[in-house]
Design a protein around this motif. Structure first.
Motif, short mmCIF file in Angstrom:
data_model
loop_
_atom_site.label_atom_id
_atom_site.label_comp_id
_atom_site.label_asym_id
_atom_site.label_seq_id
_atom_site.Cartn_x
_atom_site.Cartn_y
_atom_site.Cartn_z
N PHE A 1 -10.68 7.90 -0.24
CA PHE A 1 -9.31 7.51 0.08
C PHE A 1 -8.90 8.09 1.44
CE2 PHE A 1 -4.67 8.23 -0.16
CZ PHE A 1 -4.30 6.90 -0.18
N CYS A 2 -8.40 7.21 2.33
CA CYS A 2 -8.15 7.68 3.69
C CYS A 2 -6.78 7.22 4.19
CB CYS A 2 -9.25 7.20 4.62
SG CYS A 2 -9.57 5.43 4.52
N GLY A 3 -5.90 6.85 3.29
CA GLY A 3 -4.54 6.49 3.71
C GLY A 3 -4.24 5.03 3.42
N HIS A 4 -3.20 4.56 4.08
CA HIS A 4 -2.65 3.24 3.77
C HIS A 4 -3.66 2.13 3.56
CE1 HIS A 4 1.29 4.75 4.76
NE2 HIS A 4 1.75 3.65 4.21
N GLN A 5 -4.57 1.97 4.51
CA GLN A 5 -5.43 0.80 4.44
C GLN A 5 -6.85 1.12 4.02
OE1 GLN A 5 -5.00 -2.18 4.14
NE2 GLN A 5 -2.81 -2.28 4.51
N HIS A 6 -6.98 2.17 3.24
CA HIS A 6 -8.28 2.48 2.64
C HIS A 6 -8.86 1.24 1.96
CE1 HIS A 6 -11.23 4.25 0.00
NE2 HIS A 6 -10.50 3.97 -1.07
N ALA A 7 -7.99 0.44 1.36
CA ALA A 7 -8.47 -0.73 0.62
C ALA A 7 -9.14 -1.74 1.55
CB ALA A 7 -7.32 -1.40 -0.11
N LYS A 8 -8.65 -1.82 2.78
CA LYS A 8 -9.18 -2.83 3.69
C LYS A 8 -9.95 -2.18 4.82
CE LYS A 8 -5.83 -6.35 2.45
NZ LYS A 8 -4.64 -7.09 2.89
N LEU B 1 -6.30 14.43 5.50
CA LEU B 1 -5.32 13.37 5.24
C LEU B 1 -3.98 13.95 4.81
CD1 LEU B 1 -4.70 10.37 5.02
CD2 LEU B 1 -5.49 10.43 2.67
N ASP C 1 1.54 10.76 -1.50
CA ASP C 1 0.74 9.54 -1.44
C ASP C 1 -0.70 9.81 -1.01
OD1 ASP C 1 1.27 10.29 1.11
OD2 ASP C 1 1.97 8.35 1.81
N ILE D 1 -0.88 -8.46 7.71
CA ILE D 1 -2.22 -8.59 7.12
C ILE D 1 -2.70 -7.25 6.58
CG2 ILE D 1 -4.63 -9.08 7.71
CD1 ILE D 1 -3.40 -11.10 9.77
N LYS D 2 -2.47 -6.20 7.35
CA LYS D 2 -2.92 -4.87 6.95
C LYS D 2 -1.75 -3.90 7.13
CE LYS D 2 -7.15 -2.78 7.97
NZ LYS D 2 -8.47 -2.63 8.64
N PRO D 3 -0.81 -3.91 6.21
CA PRO D 3 0.38 -3.06 6.41
C PRO D 3 -0.01 -1.61 6.67
CG PRO D 3 0.60 -4.40 4.43
CD PRO D 3 -0.80 -4.59 4.92
N CYS E 1 -15.32 1.53 2.70
CA CYS E 1 -14.99 2.95 2.74
C CYS E 1 -14.67 3.38 1.31
CB CYS E 1 -13.79 3.21 3.64
SG CYS E 1 -13.25 4.93 3.58
N LEU F 1 -10.09 -8.38 -2.52
CA LEU F 1 -10.17 -9.77 -2.09
C LEU F 1 -10.62 -10.67 -3.24
CD1 LEU F 1 -11.88 -9.22 1.39
CD2 LEU F 1 -9.45 -9.39 0.84
N ARG G 1 -8.48 3.73 -5.94
CA ARG G 1 -7.39 3.93 -4.99
C ARG G 1 -7.25 2.81 -3.97
NH1 ARG G 1 -8.13 10.38 -3.89
NH2 ARG G 1 -7.24 11.03 -5.85
N VAL G 2 -7.51 1.58 -4.42
CA VAL G 2 -7.27 0.43 -3.55
C VAL G 2 -6.07 -0.33 -4.11
CG1 VAL G 2 -9.63 0.24 -2.76
CG2 VAL G 2 -8.95 -0.98 -4.82
N TYR G 3 -5.18 -0.74 -3.21
CA TYR G 3 -3.97 -1.39 -3.71
C TYR G 3 -4.21 -2.86 -3.97
CZ TYR G 3 -3.08 -3.41 0.93
OH TYR G 3 -3.16 -4.11 2.11
N THR G 4 -5.32 -3.39 -3.46
CA THR G 4 -5.65 -4.76 -3.77
C THR G 4 -7.11 -5.00 -3.46
OG1 THR G 4 -4.97 -7.05 -3.48
CG2 THR G 4 -5.10 -5.71 -1.50
N ASN H 1 0.16 3.76 -3.08
CA ASN H 1 -0.43 5.08 -2.89
C ASN H 1 0.45 6.15 -3.52
OD1 ASN H 1 -2.40 3.75 -1.51
ND2 ASN H 1 -1.77 4.41 0.52
N PRO I 1 0.81 -1.22 0.00
CA PRO I 1 0.00 0.00 0.00
C PRO I 1 0.84 1.27 0.00
CG PRO I 1 -0.13 -1.13 2.12
CD PRO I 1 0.56 -2.05 1.18
N ASP I 2 1.97 1.24 0.70
CA ASP I 2 2.76 2.46 0.78
C ASP I 2 3.24 2.90 -0.59
OD1 ASP I 2 4.07 4.44 2.53
OD2 ASP I 2 5.89 3.61 1.62
N THR J 1 -11.62 -7.68 6.78
CA THR J 1 -10.48 -8.23 6.03
C THR J 1 -10.43 -9.74 6.12
OG1 THR J 1 -9.30 -6.21 6.54
CG2 THR J 1 -8.00 -8.05 5.71
#
Ligand code: HEA
Ligand code: HEA
Ligand code: CUA
Ligand SMILES: [Cu+2]
Lengths: 642, 202, 275
Positions: C147-154, A161, A152, C248-250, C144, A472, A467-470, A85, A81-82, C230
Motif C-alpha cells: 500500500f503506497c497511498g491514494h492510487q496504490h490500486a492503479k 507513507l 488513511d 481517471i486516477k484521483p 504494486c 478493473l 487495500r485497493v479501492y477498485t 483508504n 480512494p480517499d 490504467t
C-alpha cells in the motif's frame, strides 16, 4: 461502629442477611450520573467496556460493509480512494485496537475477579482510569473519521507513507494517538488482571486449580506487558517524527523505514495472540460446562497456553518476508511460525477428546465453539501455508492474507466471544439469551463468514492485492467479490439478530438463576447478576471444579471487615491467606486523570504546548490520586487499628 | 444458599505488609516491567539506527561531553545511601527516620533533575539534527520522564508522611518509592554507558 | 429450556481404559501434526533454496524505481548515451535471467508480476533486488503490492517477455531520441508541449524537456498503456488523461492542464509521433 468478626459457628440465614446488608452498604456506589462517572466496581466497568467494544465492533463492521459495497462491482464509483483508504484503516484500527483487544480485556475485567472468588479487581481506580482512556482513544478516532480526518495509511501505517512528508495533515497523528491511548488502557488492564490473579485468589485456589480462562487471561496479560510497549514506543516515535521533526524513520537523515516494521510487528504478532489466547480460555470453559466433564489434559492445556505466549514473540518477521530477509532468518521464522501450530493443535485435540468422552449439549454457546473449531482450522492451515516464504512471496499483501486474518480473527476470536456471550449473559443480566434466535444468529454467522472470506482465498491467488479501492473489469474478479459482499450482508444480518436477541432477552428473557448451565467455576456460585460485593462469603476452594465437587457445607472465610471494602490477599502459588487490604471507594479521580491524559495527547497533535500543560494537569491529578481524603483516611485508620 | 461452614478466620491477618506481600509493590513491579521494556526498545532502536552511519556520532557532530553525565552517575550512586537508610527505617516502622532520609533522597532526586538538564546539553546534538540526535534525546528523555514521576511520587508521599493523614500503609508505600529509585539508578547506568561512553570506546 | 435433560454435572469421569485411549489419540494426533509440519518445513526449505539460487553471470540488469503511482524503468549500458529510461513497461528477453535493482523515490512499493515471480518491496533508503527468468514470450501484468497511498490500486505495469532478437531491436529503438516531427500539426503540438506546464514534469529526449518528476515520454507512443496500466494507450484515453487525470486516477500527482481543443489536438498528434 466496630467490626464484628463472624462468630465461629454455623451461619444462620439471619447471619447471612446481616452480612449482606453490611456488605451492601460498604460496596455502595453513588447513584445516577455521578455514580456512573465515579464507579470503581469491576462489574460496572467491565460491562460498559464490553458494550463500548461491541459498539466499536459495529462501527468497524459498518466501515467494512461500505468497503464491501464499493468492491462488489469492478470500477465502482461509490467510494473514492480517499475515503476508501480511511475506511479500511479505520476498520482495521477499530477491530484490532478498539474491539478485539479491549473486549478480551473487558471479559477479563468482568470475570476474572468472579472466577477467582475476589470482591473486586486489583487497583479498582486504575481500572476505571483505563476504561476512560480507552473511550477517549476511540472517540478520537471516530471524531477524525467523521471530520474527514480519519487515518488513511493502514492499520500498520508503514513509514515513510505515514511520515510527515507523505502524509501531511492530522490524519496519521490521530492514528498514533489512538494507538497510544488504547495501549495505555491495555497495559493498565494487564497489570490489574495479573495482580488480581496473583494476589486476590480465594484461599485454596492454587495455580493448578485455576480455571483455564483465568490462565488464558494471565498469559495474555503478560504478553500485553511485553508486547504493547513496542507499539507504544513506535507510535510515540512516529508522532515525534511528525510533530517535532525527529528523524527515526527518515532515511535521508540516517533514519530507517524498516525500524518501524520491526517495532510494529514485534508487537503486531503477539497482538494477534493477545486476541486469540483469551478466546481459547473461553472455549475451554464452554467445552467443560457443556460436556459436563473436566477438560481432558488440563496440565497440557496450561502448558500450551504458556507456550503459545512465548512462541508468539518469535514470529514477527513473517510479516516482512517481502522486504528481503536473509535466508537464515527466513528459515528461522518459518520454522517458528510452524512450531506455533503445535500448541494450537494440542488444544484442539484436547477439546475434541473432551467432547468425545463427554456428553455434549448442543446449546448455542456450544455451537459457536464447534464453529470456532472449523473456522480456526481453516485459518490456521492458511497461516501455516503463508509461513512458507516461497508461498508468502506470492500471497503477501493479497486477499489471501485478508482471508487468513479474518478466518483466524473471526473464527478464532469472534466466534468464541459470541459463544462466551451466550454462556455468560445470564451471569451479567440474570436472564438467558433466547436459544431460538441464537440458532439463527449462529447459522447466519457461520454461513456469512464462509461466504465472505472463503472466496477471498481464490481472489488472492488470482492476484487481487489488498487495500485497493477498485479493480478493473478485465480482471474477472467481479463475481467472487460480489459473493463476498453478499456474505458480508449475511454477517451483518447475524449481528443484527444477535443485537435483537440481547435487547429482547435483557428485558424479557427467561430468568437464569445462579447457575443455569450447572457449570463448575466460582462465578456461578453467586447470584445472577452478582451483588456489588460479588460473594457474601469468600469460599475456600478445594478442587479444580469447586461447584461440582461441592461438599454439603461449603467452607468459607470469615473475619473480613464488613464495614469497609476489605479484601483478602493470598499468596502467589498456593493461595494461602496472607493479609487484608482495603480497596478504595468510588472516586472521580480516575475520570479526571484520564481527561488530563486525553488533553495532553490530543493537544500535542496541535502544539508542543501540550507537554507543559499536560504535565501540569497530570501532576495535579497524581497529587489528588495519592492524597487520602477524609473518608479514606478514617476507614484506613480504622482498618489498621483492628 | 447452601450451608456454609467458617473454615478460615481472616481477622488476625496483618493489614500492612511489605515487599511482595503488598499490592503496591506488585503495581510498582508491573510498571517497572513496562518501563524497562520501553527503555530496552529505545536501546534496540539506538543500535539499529547506528548501523546506518559510517561514524558514530555522525560526522560534524561532537562526541557527548562526559563531565556532567559522570557527575550525575556519581551522585546517583551516592543517593543510594539515604535511600537505603529510608528503606530500612520504613521496614522498622520508624517514621521520623523514614521522613528524614526520604527528605534527603528527595534532595538528591531534585539535584538529579537539574543535572539532567546539563546532560541534555552534553549530548552536543539536537533531536532534529539527524537520527542519532533523535535517538539519544529519546533515550535520555524517556528516563527523565520516569525521573520526574519519581520526584513527584516522593514529594507527594513525603507530604503525606508529614501530614495528619499519615497511615501505616504509607510507610509501606515509601518502600515502593525507594524500590522505584533503585530501578531508576539501575537503568541509568547502562544508558549512561551506551549514550555517553559507547561513542568514544565502541 | 424445559427439554433440558438433567444430568449430574461433572458426573462423567473416565475409566482408566478410556483415559488411556484418549491420551493415546491426543498424543497420536500431536505426533502426526509434528511430522506433517516437519515434512512441510523441509519442502519449504528446499523450494526456498531452489528459488534463491543466484541468477548467474549473463543476467540482464534493470533498475526499477517506484514513484507514487508509476514505475520508472531504467536500462543501463557501458555507454551512457545508450541508457534507456521508460515507464510502466518492462521489456525482458526470454530465456535469460533478469536482475532488478529496486529503489523507491518516495514511499514503499512492491514489485509483483504474479506469473513470473514472488514480490519484493522497493524501500526508500535501502536497495533491494529481485531476479527471475521468463521462459515463454508474452505480456504479463504486474501490480504494486504494498500500500503506497491514494492510487496504490492503479499502479500496475506490464512485463513484455520477447525473443532476444526483438528485445534487442526494442532496446535499440528506445535509445533513439525523438525527432522533430514533420507534420505541421504535430510540430505545433511540440510547441504546445514545450510551452505548457508539461515540461515541468516530463522529459522527451531530443527536446529541452528534461524533468524527471513524471514518466519519460520519449517513446510514449510505443507503450501499450498509460497511467501505469490504467488505460489502453489510445488517442481518446490520452486526451482524457491530459484534460482530467484526477477523474481517471484521483489523487495522481499530475494536475489537469487547461488546453484549447486546437492545442489539444495538436498535442495529441505530437504525442502520437513519439514512437
Ligand atoms: C487471531 C489472530 C491470528 C492467529 C491465531 C494467527 C495464526 C497464525 N498466523 Fe496469522 N495473521 C493474523 C492473525 C492471526 N494469525 C493477522 C491479523 C495477520 C495479518 C496482518 C496484516 O497484514 O494486516 C496475519 C498474518 C500472518 C502472516 C503474514 C502474511 C503476510 O502478510 O504475508 C503469517 C505468515 O507466516 C501468518 C502465520 C500464522 C500462523 C503460522 C498461525 C498459526 O498460529 C496457526 C496455527 C493453527 C493451526 C495450524 C490450526 C490448528 C492445528 C491443527 C488442527 C493441527 C494440525 C495442523 C497441521 C498439521 C498444520 N499470519
Ligand atoms: C477482529 C477483527 C476484524 C473483524 C471482526 C473484521 C470483520 C470484517 N472485515 Fe475486516 N479487517 C481486519 C480485522 C477485522 N475485520 C483487519 C485487521 C484488516 C486489515 C486492515 C488494513 O489493511 O489496514 C481488515 C481488512 C478487511 C478488508 C480488506 C480491505 C482492503 O484490504 O482493502 C475487508 C474487505 O472485504 C474486510 C471485510 C470485513 C468484513 C465484511 C467483516 C465483517 O465480519 C463485519 C461484520 C459486522 C458488521 C457488518 C456490523 C454489523 C452491523 C449491523 C448489524 C448494523 C446494525 C446497526 C445498528 C442497529 C445501529 N476487512
Ligand atoms: Cu505503489 Cu502500492
Ligand atoms: Cu504474525
Amino acid at each position: 461502629m466496630s467490626a464484628q468478626p463472624l462468630p465461629h459457628r454455623d451461619h444462620t440465614p439471619a447471619d447471612e442477611d446481616r452480612l449482606r446488608r453490611e456488605l451492601e452498604h460498604a460496596y455502595r456506589e453513588h447513584t445516577g450520573l455521578w455514580g456512573w462517572l465515579t464507579t470503581v466496581d469491576h462489574k460496572s466497568i467491565g460491562k460498559r467496556y464490553i458494550v463500548t467494544a461491541i459498539i466499536f465492533f459495529i462501527l468497524g463492521g459498518l466501515n467494512a460493509a461500505l468497503m464491501r459495497l464499493q468492491l462488489s462491482r469492478p470500477e465502482n464509483n461509490l467510494v473514492g480512494p480517499d475515503l476508501y483508504n480511511q475506511l479500511f484503516t479505520v476498520h482495521g484500527t477499530t477491530m484490532m485496537f478498539l474491539f478485539a483487544v479491549p473486549v478480551m480485556n473487558a471479559m477479563g475485567i468482568y470475570f476474572v475477579p468472579l472466577m477467582v472468588g475476589a470482591r473486586n479487581i486489583a487497583y479498582p481506580r486504575l481500572n476505571a482510569f483505563g476504561y476512560w482512556v480507552y473511550l477517549i482513544g476511540g472517540l478520537l478516532l471516530y471524531a477524525g473519521l467523521f471530520t474527514n480526518t480519519g487515518p488513511d495509511t493502514g492499520w500498520f501505517s508503514y513509514v515513510p507513507l505515514a511520515g510527515p512528508e507523505f502524509s501531511p495533515g492530522k490524519r496519521v497523528d490521530i492514528f498514533a494517538q489512538t494507538v497510544t491511548f488504547t495501549e495505555i488502557a491495555a497495559l493498565v488492564a494487564a497489570v490489574e488482571i495479573i495482580v488480581t490473579i496473583f494476589k486476590h485468589r480465594a484461599p485454596g485456589m492454587t495455580l493448578g486449580r485455576m480455571p483455564l480462562f483465568v490462565w488464558a487471561q494471565l498469559v495474555t496479560s503478560f504478553m500485553i506487558l511485553f508486547a504493547m510497549p513496542w507499539v507504544a514506543t513506535a507510535s510515540i516515535m512516529l508522532a515525534m517524527d511528525r510533530l517535532i521533526a525527529t528523524h527515526f524513520f527518515n532515511p535521508a537523515e540516517g533514519g530507517d523505514t524498516l525500524l518501524w516494521q520491526h517495532l510494529f510487528w514485534f508487537f503486531g504478532h503477539p497482538e494477534v495472540y493477545i486476541i486469540f489466547v483469551p478466546a481459547l480460555g473461553m472455549v475451554s470453559q464452554i467445552v467443560t460446562a457443556f460436556t459436563r466433564r473436566e477438560i481432558f489434559g488440563y496440565p497440557v492445556m496450561v502448558l500450551s497456553l504458556i507456550m503459545t505466549g512465548f512462541l508468539g514473540f518469535g514470529l514477527w518477521v513473517h510479516h516482512m518476508f517481502a522486504t528481503g530477509v536473509p535466508q537464515m532468518a527466513q528459515s528461522f521464522f518459518t520454522a517458528a511460525s510452524m512450531m506455533i501450530a503445535i500448541p494450537s493443535g494440542v488444544q484442539i485435540f484436547c477439546w475434541i477428546a473432551t467432547i468425545w468422552a463427554g456428553r455434549p449439549r448442543f446449546s448455542v454457546a456450544f455451537l459457536f465453539v464447534l464453529g470456532f473449531v472449523v473456522l480456526f482450522i481453516i485459518g490456521g492451515f492458511t497461516g501455516v501455508m503463508i509461513a512458507s516464504v516461497p508461498f508468502d512471496r506470492q500471497a503477501h499483501d493479497t486477499y489471501f492474507i485478508v482471508a487468513h486474518l479474518h478466518y483466524v480473527l473471526i473464527g478464532g476470536a469472534v466466534a468464541p466471544l459470541f459463544g462466551a456471550f451466550y454462556y455468560w449473559f445470564p451471569k451479567l443480566t440474570g436472564r438467558l439469551l433466547s436459544e431460538k434466535l441464537g440458532r439463527w444468529h449462529f447459522a447466519l454467522f457461520f454461513i456469512g463468514v464462509n461466504l465472505t472470506f472463503f472466496p477471498m482465498h481464490q481472489l488472492g491467488l488470482d492476484g487481487m492485492t489488498r487495500r485497493v479501492y477498485t479493480y478493473l473489469a478485465g480482471t474477472g474478479w467481479g463475481d467472487l467479490n460480489l459473493l463476498a459482499s453478499i456474505g458480508a450482508v449475511t454477517i451483518a444480518a447475524s449481528v443484527g439478530v444477535f443485537l435483537i436477541n440481547v435487547i429482547r432477552s435483557a428485558a424479557r428473557g427467561l430468568r437464569a438463576g445462579d447457575n443455569p448451565w450447572e457449570a463448575e467455576t466460582l462465578e456461578w456460585a453467586t447470584s445472577s447478576p452478582p451483588p456489588s460485593y460479588n460473594f457474601p462469603y469468600i469460599p475456600v476452594v478445594q478442587s479444580r471444579s469447586p461447584l461440582w465437587n461441592r461438599p454439603p457445607d461449603i467452607p468459607v472465610v470469615t473475619g473480613l471487615r464488613t464495614d469497609m471494602r476489605e479484601v483478602l490477599i493470598t499468596t502467589l502459588l498456593d493461595a494461602r491467606p496472607d493479609s487484608r487490604h482495603r480497596h478504595p471507594n468510588a472516586s472521580i479521580t480516575p475520570l479526571l486523570t484520564a481527561v488530563a491524559t486525553g488533553v495532553t495527547f490530543i493537544m500535542l497533535i496541535f502544539t508542543p504546548w501540550g507537554l507543559p500543560v499536560g504535565g501540569a494537569l497530570l501532576t495535579v491529578a497524581c497529587v489528588v490520586w495519592g492524597w487520602p481524603n477524609r473518608k479514606e483516611y478514617e476507614e484506613q485508620k480504622l482498618q489498621e487499628s483492628s | 444458599m447452601t450451608a456454609v461452614r467458617p473454615a478460615l478466620d481472616a481477622s488476625t491477618l496483618p493489614t500492612t505488609t511489605f515487599s511482595h506481600r503488598s499490592l503496591a509493590w506488585w503495581g510498582t513491579v508491573g510498571f517497572m516491567a513496562i518501563e524497562g521494556t520501553t527503555l530496552f526498545i529505545a536501546v534496540v532502536a539506538y543500535f539499529y539506527l547506528r548501523r546506518n552511519f559510517a561514524a558514530w556520532p555522525p560526522e560534524h557532530i561532537l562526541r557527548p561531553d562526559l563531565f556532567w553525565p559522570t557527575v550525575q552517575v556519581i551522585l546517583l550512586l551516592a543517593s543510594l545511601v539515604p535511600v537505603v537508610l529510608a528503606d530500612r527505617a520504613a521496614y522498622r516502622i520508624d517514621v521520623p527516620r523514614l521522613r528524614r532520609w526520604l527528605l534527603v533522597a528527595l534532595g538528591f532526586e531534585i539535584v538529579a533533575v537539574v543535572i539532567r538538564w546539563q546532560e541534555f546539553l552534553a549530548l552536543n546534538v539536537r533531536w532534529d539534527t539527524n537520527a542519532y540526535g533523535s535517538v539519544v534525546w529519546t533515550l535520555v528523555g524517556f528516563h527523565t520522564t520516569l525521573l520526574l514521576v519519581d520526584v513527584l511520587e516522593t514529594a507527594v508521599l513525603l507530604g503525606i508522611l508529614y501530614s495528619k493523614r499519615r497511615l501505616e500503609r504509607h510507610i509501606s508505600d515509601a518502600t515502593d518509592v525507594t524500590f522505584y529509585w533503585y530501578f531508576l539508578v539501575a537503568t541509568w547506568i547502562p544508558l549512561y554507558v551506551i549514550v555517553y561512553l559507547s561513542p568514544r570506546f565502541m | 429450556w424445559a427439554t433440558f435433560r438433567r444430568r449430574q454435572p461433572g458426573e462423567v469421569t473416565d475409566s482408566p481404559g478410556r483415559e488411556r485411549s484418549l491420551r493415546f489419540s491426543v498424543l497420536g494426533a500431536t505426533a502426526l501434526t509434528i511430522v506433517i509440519l516437519f515434512a512441510f518445513l523441509i519442502a519449504d526449505l528446499a523450494t526456498g533454496r531452489a528459488i534463491t539460487a543466484g541468477p548467474g553471470q549473463d543476467a540482464l540488469q534493470i533498475r526499477v524505481t517506484g514513484h507514487q503511482w508509476w514505475w520508472e524503468v531504467h536500462y543501463r549500458d557501458s555507454l551512457p548515451q545508450n541508457w534507456v529510461t521508460t515507464a510502466n513497461e518492462i521489456h525482458v528477453p526470454v530465456g535469460r535471467p533478469v536482475v532488478f535493482e529496486l529503489r523507491s523515490a518516495d514511499v514503499i512499493h512492491s514489485l509483483w508480476a504474479p506469473n513470473l515471480s514472488g514480490k519484493r518491496d522497493l524501500i526508500p533508503g535501502d536497495e533491494t533486488s529481485l531476479w527471475f527468468q521468463a521462459d515463454t514470450p508474452g505480456v504479463y501484468r504486474g501490480q504494486c503490492a504494498e500500500f503506497c497511498g491514494h492510487q496504490h490500486a492503479k499502479m500496475a505495469f506490464l512485463v513484455i517477455a520477447e525473443h532476444p532478437d526483438s528485445f534487442a531491436r526494442w532496446l535499440d529503438r528506445q535509445r533513439d531520441t525523438s525527432r522533430t516531427p514533420t507534420h505541421p500539426l504535430a510540430r505545433r503540438g511540440q510547441e504546445v508541449f514545450l510551452a505548457s506546464p508539461c515540461v515541468m514534469c516530463h522529459a522527451i529526449a531530443g527536446t529541452p524537456a528534461g524533468s524527471r518528476v513524471g514518466p519519460d515520454l520519449t517513446h510514449l507512443a510505443s507503450r501499450r498503456t498509460i497511467a501505469a496500466g490504467t488505460l489502453p494507450n489510445t488517442r481518446e484515453n490520452l486526451a482524457g488523461w491530459i484534460l482530467d487525470p484526477q477523474g481517471i486516477k484521483p489523487g495522481a500527482l499530475m494536475p489537469p492542464v487547461r488546453l484549447g481543443s486546437d492545442d489539444l489536438q495538436a498535442l495529441l498528434a505530437y504525442l502520437e509521433t513519439l514512437e
